[in-house]
Design an enzyme around this catalytic site. Structure first.
Site, mmCIF file in Angstrom:
data_model
loop_
_atom_site.group_PDB
_atom_site.id
_atom_site.type_symbol
_atom_site.label_atom_id
_atom_site.label_comp_id
_atom_site.label_asym_id
_atom_site.label_seq_id
_atom_site.Cartn_x
_atom_site.Cartn_y
_atom_site.Cartn_z
ATOM 1 N NE ARG A 170 -5.326 7.790 0.569
ATOM 2 C CZ ARG A 170 -6.106 8.672 -0.071
ATOM 3 N NH1 ARG A 170 -5.794 9.954 -0.096
ATOM 4 N NH2 ARG A 170 -7.216 8.282 -0.666
ATOM 5 C CG HIS A 196 -8.211 13.817 3.026
ATOM 6 N ND1 HIS A 196 -7.941 12.509 3.350
ATOM 7 C CD2 HIS A 196 -8.305 13.837 1.670
ATOM 8 C CE1 HIS A 196 -7.883 11.774 2.247
ATOM 9 N NE2 HIS A 196 -8.107 12.562 1.206
HETATM 10 N N1 LIG Z 1 -5.610 14.542 -0.699
HETATM 11 C C1 LIG Z 1 -6.625 14.318 -1.489
HETATM 12 O O1 LIG Z 1 -7.655 14.990 -1.410
HETATM 13 C C2 LIG Z 1 -6.515 13.239 -2.532
HETATM 14 C C3 LIG Z 1 -7.490 13.169 -3.530
HETATM 15 C C4 LIG Z 1 -7.351 12.205 -4.522
HETATM 16 C C5 LIG Z 1 -6.284 11.330 -4.500
HETATM 17 N N2 LIG Z 1 -5.361 11.414 -3.511
HETATM 18 C C6 LIG Z 1 -4.208 10.487 -3.498
HETATM 19 O O2 LIG Z 1 -3.470 10.630 -4.710
HETATM 20 C C7 LIG Z 1 -3.035 9.333 -5.088
HETATM 21 C C8 LIG Z 1 -2.639 9.302 -6.544
HETATM 22 O O3 LIG Z 1 -3.792 9.399 -7.354
HETATM 23 P P1 LIG Z 1 -3.688 9.166 -8.936
HETATM 24 O O4 LIG Z 1 -5.064 9.197 -9.453
HETATM 25 O O5 LIG Z 1 -2.663 10.061 -9.531
HETATM 26 O O6 LIG Z 1 -3.120 7.657 -8.956
HETATM 27 P P2 LIG Z 1 -2.513 6.850 -10.172
HETATM 28 O O7 LIG Z 1 -3.014 7.392 -11.462
HETATM 29 O O8 LIG Z 1 -2.709 5.416 -9.855
HETATM 30 O O9 LIG Z 1 -0.954 7.203 -10.126
HETATM 31 C C9 LIG Z 1 -0.105 6.726 -9.134
HETATM 32 C C10 LIG Z 1 1.316 7.134 -9.483
HETATM 33 O O10 LIG Z 1 2.182 6.692 -8.451
HETATM 34 C C11 LIG Z 1 3.220 5.904 -9.028
HETATM 35 N N3 LIG Z 1 3.644 4.855 -8.100
HETATM 36 C C12 LIG Z 1 2.887 3.928 -7.466
HETATM 37 N N4 LIG Z 1 3.661 3.127 -6.715
HETATM 38 C C13 LIG Z 1 4.931 3.557 -6.885
HETATM 39 C C14 LIG Z 1 6.188 3.127 -6.389
HETATM 40 N N5 LIG Z 1 6.295 2.096 -5.550
HETATM 41 N N6 LIG Z 1 7.276 3.812 -6.779
HETATM 42 C C15 LIG Z 1 7.192 4.839 -7.640
HETATM 43 N N7 LIG Z 1 6.037 5.301 -8.156
HETATM 44 C C16 LIG Z 1 4.922 4.657 -7.779
HETATM 45 C C17 LIG Z 1 2.605 5.291 -10.263
HETATM 46 O O11 LIG Z 1 3.634 4.850 -11.126
HETATM 47 P P3 LIG Z 1 3.296 4.200 -12.561
HETATM 48 O O12 LIG Z 1 2.773 5.370 -13.391
HETATM 49 O O13 LIG Z 1 4.568 3.694 -13.056
HETATM 50 O O14 LIG Z 1 2.238 3.158 -12.329
HETATM 51 C C18 LIG Z 1 1.802 6.481 -10.789
HETATM 52 O O15 LIG Z 1 2.633 7.366 -11.489
HETATM 53 C C19 LIG Z 1 -4.221 8.437 -4.729
HETATM 54 O O16 LIG Z 1 -3.825 7.091 -4.592
HETATM 55 C C20 LIG Z 1 -4.650 9.018 -3.418
HETATM 56 O O17 LIG Z 1 -3.937 8.390 -2.384
HETATM 57 C C21 LIG Z 1 -5.450 12.347 -2.537
#
Ligand SMILES: NC(=O)c1ccc[n+]([C@@H]2O[C@H](COP(=O)([O-])OP(=O)(O)OC[C@H]3O[C@@H](n4cnc5c(N)ncnc54)[C@H](OP(=O)(O)O)[C@@H]3O)[C@@H](O)[C@H]2O)c1
Length: 313
Positions: A228, A276
């Site tokens: 993000r 994006h």
């Molecule tokens: N560019 C694009 O097209 C696109 C598409 C889809 C998603 N995204 C982005 O990718 C993000 C991640 O997606 P996801 O499905 O992988 O999410 P997710 O499964 O919720 O994983 C989030 C990861 O971030 C870690 N995290 C969250 N807050 C943190 C903090 N304060 N310090 C350290 N680590 C932290 C979490 O730690 P824990 O494992 O310990 O909870 C987890 O490992 C989405 O939220 C979205 O913003 C972008």
């Protein structure tokens, strides 16, 4: 017969109509899928939601058992005061593959120096630059080891990259050095020849990549951000790029999207902007996830990918 509201952008219904209808039918749940204005909100059992869709006030959806987000990111709905229903985010195999391909492609591009190669088609035979490093000699750091970060970390370990991952809670992933906490972040940054940030947008992750943390990375490090836009302090990144602390950045997400034409990222020679496009939910696979959560809701089973609203993701 339950009622499912499709509340994505109306133009996306054409992509979802067949796969969502078929996926719900395959679960054995009898459902009618309706559009906004086709049904009394109080009669809706599940809201299939998108931040771009017409429903952003959930007050009238008094009977809804869950709001099922078609996006992985939830920052635009998690703080919505009208949302009292459980909120589930999207974890979709198609989305994951898209992210893996985007991240792998850009990491390989940096690893192989493809930009320099393309810029050097000038008749000069440069074969005296030494032995290029193998992937195993290249340290890649993944900030975020969730559904997407873990898949990317594992994919990069495939060709042999030395992958370190950092997350809020400590993980144990074969082949990946897993770190957590403040000390873990410092350690991760210090080894990040290539840094990939796939963290969600929360108060804790805002400006995580700032003047201080960017300075902890090896000089000339490369950055790929498909997470993000809020993860990065833009002024700090531009300053770090200008003095060579960061060698190049590939940015897919921004604080303001579309990125305004006058934004300095567009013209910066050390920045690649992508609009994006790193990963999108695919109707076929996303419909299966939505349908499975509806089945679970009807069976009284716990929902998949439930958002912890106090954590913000
Ligand atoms: N560019 C694009 O097209 C696109 C598409 C889809 C998603 N995204 C982005 O990718 C993000 C991640 O997606 P996801 O499905 O992988 O999410 P997710 O499964 O919720 O994983 C989030 C990861 O971030 C870690 N995290 C969250 N807050 C943190 C903090 N304060 N310090 C350290 N680590 C932290 C979490 O730690 P824990 O494992 O310990 O909870 C987890 O490992 C989405 O939220 C979205 O913003 C972008």
């Amino acid at each position: 017969m339950i009622r499912v509201l499709f509340a994505d952008k109306p133009e996306n219904w054409g992509r979802y109509e067949t796969p969502l209808t078929e996926a719900i039918a395959a679960t054995g749940v009898e459902a009618q899928i309706v559009q906004p204005d086709e049904s009394d909100p109080a009669q809706i059992d599940y809201v299939v939601y998108s931040p771009q869709g017409p429903v952003q006030d959930f007050t009238a959806y008094t009977g809804a058992k869950a709001v099922l987000n078609l996006w992985a990111g939830v920052e635009r709905v998690v703080g919505n005061d009208t949302l009292t229903q459980p909120l589930c985010r999207m974890v979709d195999a198609g989305l994951e593959r898209g992210m893996v391909e985007y991240v792998t492609g850009h990491v390989l591009r940096y690893h192989l120096g493809i930009d320099a190669t393309l810029a050097q088609q000038d008749g000069v035979w440069r074969h005296d630059d030494g032995v290029p490093p193998l992937a195993r000699d290249r340290s890649v750091v993944m900030l975020g080891l969730g559904a997407l970060g873990k898949a990317c970390a594992e994919a990069l370990a495939g060709p042999g990259f030395a992958v370190t991952g950092w997350s809020r809670t400590r993980k144990d992933i074969p082949g990946i050095t897993c770190l957590s906490g403040d000390d873990g972040l410092a350690e991760a940054l210090s080894r990040a020849e290539i840094l990939v940030s796939i963290l969600p947008d929360t108060p804790e992750t805002t400006n995580l990549l700032n003047a201080d943390t960017l300075a902890q990375m090896p000089k000339g490090a490369r950055l790929v951000n498909p997470g993000r836009g809020t993860l990065i302090d833009d002024d700090a990144l531009l300053a770090a790029l200008d003095r060579g602390q960061i060698g190049h950045a590939t940015l897919d997400v921004f604080r303001v999207e579309p990125l305004p034409p006058e934004h300095p990222y567009w013209a910066h020679p050390q920045v690649t902007v992508t609009p994006h496009i790193a990963a999108e939910s695919r109707a076929e696979t996303a419909s299966e996830v939505i349908a499975e959560n509806i089945r679970r809701g009807e069976a009284g089973e716990p929902f998949l990918y439930l958002v912890d609203r106090s954590r913000g993701y």
